[in-house]
Design a protein around this motif. Sequence first.
Motif, short mmCIF file in Angstrom:
data_model
loop_
_atom_site.label_atom_id
_atom_site.label_comp_id
_atom_site.label_asym_id
_atom_site.label_seq_id
_atom_site.Cartn_x
_atom_site.Cartn_y
_atom_site.Cartn_z
N PRO A 37 37.14 49.81 34.90
CA PRO A 37 36.47 49.62 33.49
C PRO A 37 36.71 50.88 32.39
N GLN A 38 38.25 52.05 33.50
CA GLN A 38 38.19 53.03 33.33
C GLN A 38 39.84 52.57 32.81
N HIS A 39 40.70 51.98 32.68
CA HIS A 39 41.95 52.24 33.12
C HIS A 39 42.23 51.22 31.14
N VAL A 40 43.14 52.02 31.00
CA VAL A 40 43.26 51.63 29.46
C VAL A 40 43.52 50.36 29.54
N LEU A 41 44.19 49.59 30.12
CA LEU A 41 44.02 47.99 30.09
C LEU A 41 42.94 47.48 30.41
N PHE A 42 41.56 47.70 30.69
CA PHE A 42 40.41 47.03 31.44
C PHE A 42 39.87 46.08 29.47
N GLY A 43 39.88 45.01 29.98
CA GLY A 43 38.77 44.32 29.08
C GLY A 43 40.32 43.45 28.27
N ARG A 44 41.53 43.66 28.23
CA ARG A 44 42.50 43.57 27.46
C ARG A 44 43.13 42.26 27.65
#
Length: 112
Positions: A37-44
């Motif tokens: 959830p803290q990753h720059v690509l989360f949910g993309r």
Amino acid sequence: MIWLEPWVAMGDLDWDAEKRADYSAGWERQLVREVGPQHVLFGRTAKLIARRFDRDDALFALETGEVAEVHLTWSKGQEPDPKWPGASIFSSLDQWASESMTLDHSEWQAGE
């Protein structure tokens, strides 16, 4: 777009469409599996467009028109540290080509 070694566009591989689609889907699933959830690509939404076959590096097109160069870890689950998988986001394919692919190509040629 002229692709420089060691990068290969998925569309340039001499594979049938089904093999290319299955392969791409596997890399896309792995990316989703690894990002927390803290990753720059989360949910993309990310679609595989190229690979560097000498490493676990891949280039993904993002829904915004940006591209992400990602080094997957091949973990079986979400990475707890948001710096993994390693990812660099570029505003466009052209920016990535000038800032990353050309450098990778130079380093790759020097290593031969």
